[in-house]
Design an enzyme around this catalytic site. Structure first.
Site, PDB file in Angstrom:
ATOM      1  N   TYR A  29      -7.782  16.420  10.730  1.00 27.80           N
ATOM      2  CA  TYR A  29      -6.400  16.091  10.393  1.00 27.80           C
ATOM      3  C   TYR A  29      -5.456  17.177  10.926  1.00 27.80           C
ATOM      4  CZ  TYR A  29      -8.347  12.771   6.957  1.00 27.80           C
ATOM      5  OH  TYR A  29      -9.040  11.761   6.338  1.00 27.80           O
TER       6      TYR A  29
ATOM      7  N   PRO B  27      -5.646   3.177  -0.231  1.00 26.56           N
ATOM      8  CA  PRO B  27      -5.507   2.109  -1.228  1.00 26.56           C
ATOM      9  C   PRO B  27      -4.152   1.410  -1.159  1.00 26.56           C
ATOM     10  CG  PRO B  27      -5.238   4.255  -2.265  1.00 26.56           C
ATOM     11  CD  PRO B  27      -5.714   4.509  -0.857  1.00 26.56           C
TER      12      PRO B  27
ATOM     13  N   ALA C 119      -2.854   0.814   1.800  1.00 28.95           N
ATOM     14  CA  ALA C 119      -2.885   0.301   3.174  1.00 28.95           C
ATOM     15  C   ALA C 119      -1.953   1.095   4.083  1.00 28.95           C
ATOM     16  CB  ALA C 119      -2.555  -1.180   3.211  1.00 28.95           C
ATOM     17  N   SER C 120      -2.109   2.435   4.032  1.00 28.46           N
ATOM     18  CA  SER C 120      -1.357   3.332   4.914  1.00 28.46           C
ATOM     19  C   SER C 120       0.159   3.149   4.799  1.00 28.46           C
ATOM     20  CB  SER C 120      -1.806   3.151   6.375  1.00 28.46           C
ATOM     21  OG  SER C 120      -3.183   3.396   6.498  1.00 28.46           O
ATOM     22  N   GLY C 121       0.619   2.911   3.573  1.00 27.20           N
ATOM     23  CA  GLY C 121       2.049   2.802   3.324  1.00 27.20           C
ATOM     24  C   GLY C 121       2.574   1.386   3.223  1.00 27.20           C
ATOM     25  N   LEU C 122       1.766   0.399   3.615  1.00 25.24           N
ATOM     26  CA  LEU C 122       2.225  -0.987   3.573  1.00 25.24           C
ATOM     27  C   LEU C 122       2.542  -1.447   2.165  1.00 25.24           C
ATOM     28  CD1 LEU C 122       0.107  -3.319   5.889  1.00 25.24           C
ATOM     29  CD2 LEU C 122       2.588  -3.217   5.689  1.00 25.24           C
ATOM     30  N   LEU C 123       1.750  -0.994   1.192  1.00 26.90           N
ATOM     31  CA  LEU C 123       1.848  -1.515  -0.168  1.00 26.90           C
ATOM     32  C   LEU C 123       2.584  -0.577  -1.113  1.00 26.90           C
ATOM     33  CD1 LEU C 123      -1.777  -2.981  -0.523  1.00 26.90           C
ATOM     34  CD2 LEU C 123       0.273  -4.064   0.420  1.00 26.90           C
TER      35      LEU C 123
ATOM     36  N   GLY D  21       5.895  -0.472  -1.381  1.00 22.92           N
ATOM     37  CA  GLY D  21       7.165  -1.049  -1.774  1.00 22.92           C
ATOM     38  C   GLY D  21       8.318  -0.514  -0.946  1.00 22.92           C
TER      39      GLY D  21
END
Length: 322
Positions: free
Chosen positions: A61, A211, A213-217, A219
């Site tokens: 990383y 968990p 989804a890399s920022g998708l979930l 909001g």
């Protein structure tokens, strides 16, 4: 927060841990765009203040930078020391090109570098980041090396990441696997059929990554924001963040928002709590790039979704999949 025992170890971890992928910053293949180190340290400190007791990072990383930032954060931290987890098996050259390397000599160089960057004498959980190509004997060589590092006291426990069932069994034949770190979210559920049941049966701890989804979930993602992701952000152009998947994913967020409002919580907390509802999942790795983001997600381990709410999410998921 309550804690859960991780696999066969003596580690009792909070349901949510701090994930240090994005704070690696720029300059490598899977960067999340530019990142301010002071914001990263503030995010780590706020997560620990909220009760989180483990940090998950990896050598790759930021090509070592994430581990160094974690060390800086811990040096300035005056509270109880969190567990520190990191990973090996991805090496980079002077140009930043990354490749899988699981030879004994390479891993022994990596462990010394990680101990130095993290400024610790022992790593609480050391993990193989990615398995080698299928059927490669490098898996056995790499896992045998980690088992040796455990015997020598350089690491306390050993685990793997992104392994399938066959690879887990090959590793188990050499030395017990404390934990598996797989991708898992409402958007990516591939591990439900075989991998999670295997871990539950074998007593292997599971700490899931992405968990939300890399920022998708979270909001906070919108079509406009997805379109504006910087060219240095690995998510730009990824199928999850482009059509036709983006519309479906954002519709899922709207349904999660309804449940979040019932609990007076943030959307991302509902997404995380959904993963923690699975009996095989011990903990979830949650990233935050500043203290404000940490405030919004690090209490997710305290959120208990009802069976009715889980069923509601499942029904919506199946409806949109159809």
């Amino acid at each position: 927060m309550q804690t859960r025992k991780l696999g066969n170890s003596d580690l009792h971890i909070t349901p949510v841990g701090y994930g240090a992928w994005a704070i690696g910053g720029l300059g490598w293949q899977f960067a999340w765009g530019s990142q301010d180190d002071n914001d990263s340290i503030a995010a780590i400190h706020r997560s620990l203040e909220l009760g989180v007791n483990w940090i998950d990072t990896a050598a790759v990383y930021g090509l070592g930078h994430s581990e160094e930032v974690v060390a800086r954060a811990l040096k300035a931290w005056r509270g109880p020391r969190p567990y520190v987890f990191t990973k090996c098996g991805l090496r980079w050259d002077a140009a930043g090109n990354v490749q899988k390397v699981l030879s004994a000599d390479s891993i022994r160089v990596e462990i010394e570098n990680s101990l130095r960057r993290l400024a610790v004498d022992v790593i609480d959980l050391y993990q193989i980041h990615w398995p080698p190509e299928p059927d490669s004997p490098a898996l056995e060589e790499g896992w045998s090396t980690l088992a040796g590092l455990k015997r020598e006291g350089k690491v306390r426990w050993i685990g793997v990441s992104n392994f399938d069932v066959q690879q887990l069994r090959r590793a188990q034949a050499i030395a017990p696997v404390t934990s598996l770190q797989p991708r898992y979210s409402l958007v990516h559920r591939e591990i439900e059929d075989e991998i999670l049941p295997c871990c539950l049966h074998e007593g292997i701890g599971v700490i899931v990554y992405s968990p939300m989804a890399s920022g998708l979930l979270t909001g906070a993602m919108t079509r406009e924001r997805a379109a504006r992701l910087s060219k240095d952000d690995w998510r730009r152009g990824h199928p999850d963040f482009t059509e036709p998947n983006l519309s479906r994913n954002l519709a899922l967020v709207d349904r999660l928002r309804e449940i979040a409002e019932r609990h007076n919580r943030f959307v991302g907390e509902v997404a995380i709590a959904w993963t923690l509802h699975h009996p095989a999942v011990t903990g979830a790795i949650v990233g935050a790039r500043n203290a404000r983001q940490a405030e919004q997600v690090m209490r997710a381990g305290e959120l208990r979704l009802t069976d009715a709410e889980v069923n509601e999410i499942e029904a919506f998921f199946m409806e949109t999949a159809a």
